[in-house]
Structure formats: structure tokens, C-alpha cells
Design an enzyme around this catalytic site. Structure first.
Site, mmCIF file in Angstrom:
data_model
loop_
_atom_site.group_PDB
_atom_site.id
_atom_site.type_symbol
_atom_site.label_atom_id
_atom_site.label_comp_id
_atom_site.label_asym_id
_atom_site.label_seq_id
_atom_site.Cartn_x
_atom_site.Cartn_y
_atom_site.Cartn_z
ATOM 1 N N GLY A 31 -29.270 10.561 4.433
ATOM 2 C CA GLY A 31 -30.399 10.051 3.648
ATOM 3 C C GLY A 31 -31.667 9.854 4.442
ATOM 4 O O GLY A 31 -31.573 9.711 5.742
ATOM 5 N N GLY A 33 -35.687 7.762 4.348
ATOM 6 C CA GLY A 33 -36.438 6.798 3.796
ATOM 7 C C GLY A 33 -37.941 6.678 4.298
ATOM 8 O O GLY A 33 -38.074 7.754 5.393
ATOM 9 N N GLY A 34 -38.646 5.933 4.170
ATOM 10 C CA GLY A 34 -40.012 5.829 4.328
ATOM 11 C C GLY A 34 -40.107 5.238 6.204
ATOM 12 O O GLY A 34 -41.063 5.670 6.600
ATOM 13 N N GLY A 36 -37.397 5.421 8.191
ATOM 14 C CA GLY A 36 -36.460 6.282 8.851
ATOM 15 C C GLY A 36 -35.478 6.903 8.199
ATOM 16 O O GLY A 36 -35.671 7.226 7.166
ATOM 17 N N VAL A 38 -30.964 8.319 7.933
ATOM 18 C CA VAL A 38 -29.801 7.901 8.235
ATOM 19 C C VAL A 38 -28.762 9.162 8.433
ATOM 20 O O VAL A 38 -28.936 9.933 7.642
ATOM 21 C CB VAL A 38 -29.121 6.899 7.118
ATOM 22 C CG1 VAL A 38 -27.695 6.545 7.393
ATOM 23 C CG2 VAL A 38 -30.108 5.530 6.984
ATOM 24 N N LYS A 53 -28.785 4.626 11.744
ATOM 25 C CA LYS A 53 -30.219 4.986 11.270
ATOM 26 C C LYS A 53 -31.350 4.964 12.234
ATOM 27 O O LYS A 53 -31.122 4.354 13.276
ATOM 28 C CB LYS A 53 -30.370 3.645 10.424
ATOM 29 C CG LYS A 53 -31.781 3.512 9.789
ATOM 30 C CD LYS A 53 -31.956 2.282 8.769
ATOM 31 C CE LYS A 53 -33.209 2.228 7.996
ATOM 32 N NZ LYS A 53 -33.231 1.191 7.106
ATOM 33 N N ASP A 161 -33.782 -7.825 -2.545
ATOM 34 C CA ASP A 161 -33.677 -6.471 -2.969
ATOM 35 C C ASP A 161 -32.523 -6.041 -3.561
ATOM 36 O O ASP A 161 -31.858 -5.195 -3.439
ATOM 37 C CB ASP A 161 -34.181 -5.298 -2.146
ATOM 38 C CG ASP A 161 -34.278 -4.015 -2.744
ATOM 39 O OD1 ASP A 161 -34.677 -4.027 -3.998
ATOM 40 O OD2 ASP A 161 -34.402 -2.828 -2.162
#
Length: 379
Positions: A31, A33-34, A36, A38, A53, A161
């Protein structure tokens, strides 16, 4: 997989040719993300697969981002609980990027199990889904989540979250709370808030005028946001904000849908700001109006509908946890968890009592049959 205790670092020649990340073999992306990415990796020394990560190269110059990355790793490493993904190692790659390794979670999000259980309903009665999940099992998993969050709170950490997508169900029954990226350590600097990751709506001032703003992307998941977070009141977020999010997850377990729905994140956000969600109470076989108080502030009047039998204790617990007033909610996640545990204990005792009753009824019928046979033999 069968355990393979190889003496050499790489289990087979093919894996020696894989790209390497430090002392690990790179098995591909999991995956992005903004902050980093994974990646799936293999630890050649211990011959096991992990998740790694890695912070984006461009983020290394941003102190707030690197501090958050380090804090996320430290939080995960120090929260040693069976329902929280363990962190194994943290370091820096040859190109300067920070990384940390953690258990690779093989499973699926909690939301999928909730959907399956509700799809298995027949004639307004709970059934066991093909996957083996049931309503009771959903509440049991939710109880594990509450315990994990209560443990984190006892260590001074807020998640901020919580949602079904951040609860993973492992292949062997594990229930894991994941993604502590915007967690807050009490008494320490709030890097996530400073970076704007808790801003509900990003705004972009146009060149036409200083007061002209354009509503941008909604940050976070509005359907599980507390009213104070939806209003952007970052300074008011505390343990009761996590309580609200847990209540929103329980709402979805009870109803099969999120408390708030809409065509866009902004539309959902506006509903959160406008008032409490639709009642989860139902009156079987009736289309009349059912009025009740969701909390001490707002009175709701919604159409009742024929639906599933829902435990009153869980409905009350959900309403209290999702109170729009912070003070009206449970004072702690542990208090909320105690209510869920009590219901599960009661449900277990009820199930045991029902089994005993079934056995008694069966024995009564057999006794009556034997008495008839006895009377015939006597005659």
C-alpha cells in the site's frame, strides 16, 4: 506454511535474486499513503515475512512528518497488547529513508464481517454467515477492540481514527486495531494536528479575494467523527472522542450501515454537524412513529420499521457513547467496555440456560413416552 528452519540466510536461490531493502528481501508493495509506503518483506535471518513501512524520500526534509513517523513506530512498539499490531524494528535505509517493520496482517477489515452477518439475515432473524461470523461474534470482536483502546488510553495514547476499516480480522481469529498514524500521546506535542492531518476540511484561498474559500477534501472519515472533531475543535479531542467513534462502530454492528451516509465526504460531514443519526430502535411490524431521546439535548422522531431484534442494553450503550455532548458520553473507554463485557456475559448465560431448557424439554417428552409405555406394560 510449514516452519522452515534454514541454516543459510536465504531459504532458496530464487529469493537471493530478489531486490533487497537493507537486510530484507523485497516481496512487493502492500500500500501507499501520503506519508509513506508499506511493502511486504522477508527477514532472511529469521525466515519470516513482515510488513515494512517506509517514509517517502521527499518527506525527510519535513520535521513534523519525520517526527510523526518516529512517534507512530514508538507508539506501536510500546503498546504491547494482543489486539494491537506489534512493531519489531526501526531504522534507516542506505538512502536515508526511515522505516519500521511490523507483523504482516493477513485478513480482512471488520466492515466486511459486519456486512456478511447482515446479508445472512432471514425473516428478520440473525443467522450465522457462511464465513462463520454471527451477531454475537461481531460483538465479541468489538469487545476486543474496546479492550485494546482502553489499554492504549491507560498508556496515555488516543487513536483518533477508529473505524471498521482500521480493525483487521486475522486468518486465525485475531482482532487487531491498526493505523495509529494520527494517534496522540497525551502530554506531548501534537504533530498530526500541526501538519493539518486533523483538519476536517482543507480550504484553498482563491486569488479573487482573501475571504473567498473553496471547500476541499475532507480529512478522515466523517461517518465516525465526533461532533467536536467535525467542527475542527482539535483542542477538545480526548478519550471520549474515541468513545464516540467506538459507539459509531457499534451502531454499524447493530444496523448494518454507518450512522451517517451521503454521496460525498462533505455531505456526510454536514449531516454529522446538523444532528444525531437516525434512531436504531425498531418496533416489530409497525409503521407508526417512535419517539425517543438520543441524548440529553436532541429529541428525535423517526419512523419505526420492522427489523431485527436488537439487545436493549447495546442500543442504550450505543446512544450514550454517541452522545453529541462530550460530558454525556461514557467517561472512559473502559466504562464502555465494561457494559459490552457484561452483555456478553449475560448472553453467554442466556445461551447456557436455553441449552439446559432444551435438554429439560427433551427429557420431559421422553419421560411422558416412558410413562405411557409403563402403563401399557402394567395393563
Amino acid at each position: 506454511e510449514t516452519l522452515n528452519f534454514a541454516e543459510e540466510e536465504s531459504p532458496n536461490p530464487e529469493e537471493r535474486s530478489l531486490n533487497s531493502i537493507g537486510r530484507y528481501d523485497d516481496l512487493g508493495e502492500l500500500g501507499v499513503g501520503g506519508m509513506g509506503e508499506v511493502r511486504k518483506i522477508r527477514d532472511r535471518t529469521l525466515n519470516r515475512t513482515l510488513a515494512m513501512k517506509i517514509i517517502h524520500q521527499k518527506m525527510l526534509t519535513k520535521h513534523n512528518v519525520t517526527a510523526r513517523f518516529i512517534e507512530e513506530a514508538q507508539i506501536g512498539a510500546q503498546l504491547q497488547h494482543p489486539n494491537i499490531v506489534p512493531i519489531h524494528e526501526m531504522g534507516r535505509l542506505n538512502d536515508g529513508r526511515l522505516y519500521f517493520t511490523m507483523k504482516e496482517v493477513r485478513g480482512r477489515p471488520f466492515g466486511e464481517a459486519i456486512e456478511e452477518v447482515h446479508q445472512a439475515v432471514e425473516n428478520d432473524r440473525w443467522q450465522i454467515a457462511k464465513s462463520g461470523w454471527s451477531f454475537r461474534r461481531l460483538v465479541d470482536a468489538f469487545n476486543d477492540v474496546c479492550k485494546a483502546v482502553a489499554y492504549a488510553h491507560s498508556k496515555g495514547v488516543l487513536h483518533r481514527d477508529l473505524k471498521p476499516e482500521n480493525i483487521m480480522l486475522g486468518e486465525y481469529g485475531e482482532v487487531l486495531v491498526v493505523d495509529w498514524g494520527i494517534a496522540k500521546v497525551l502530554g506531548r506535542r501534537d504533530y498530526a494536528a500541526e501538519a493539518g492531518d486533523l483538519d476536517v476540511v482543507s480550504t484553498d484561498r482563491s486569488q479573487a479575494g482573501a475571504n473567498a474559500t473553496r471547500m476541499g477534501q475532507v480529512a478522515g472519515t466523517p461517518a465516525y467523527m465526533s461532533p467536536e472533531q467535525a467542527r475542527g475543535e482539535i483542542d477538545k479531542l480526548d478519550g471520549r472522542t474515541d468513545v464516540y467513534a467506538l459507539g459509531a462502530i457499534l451502531y454499524e454492528i447493530l444496523t448494518g450501515k454507518a450512522a451517517y451516509e451521503g454521496n460525498s465526504g462533505l455531505a456526510v460531514l454536514q449531516k454529522v454537524l446538523s444532528g444525531p443519526p437516525q434512531s436504531i430502535r425498531t418496533t416489530s411490524g409497525s409503521s407508526s412513529k417512535d419517539t425517543f431521546f438520543f441524548d440529553d439535548i436532541v429529541e428525535l422522531e423517526v419512523e419505526s420499521k420492522s427489523g431485527l431484534p436488537l439487545p436493549e442494553e447495546l442500543i442504550v450503550a450505543c446512544e450514550k457513547a454517541m452522545s453529541r455532548s462530550i460530558e454525556a458520553r461514557y467517561s472512559s473507554v473502559q466504562a464502555f467496555a465494561d457494559v459490552i463485557s457484561d452483555w456478553l456475559d449475560g448472553a453467554k448465560k442466556r445461551e447456557q440456560a436455553l441449552k439446559v431448557t432444551e435438554v429439560a424439554i427433551d427429557l420431559t417428552q421422553k419421560r411422558e413416552e416412558l410413562e405411557k409405555q409403563s402403563n401399557l406394560l402394567l395393563e
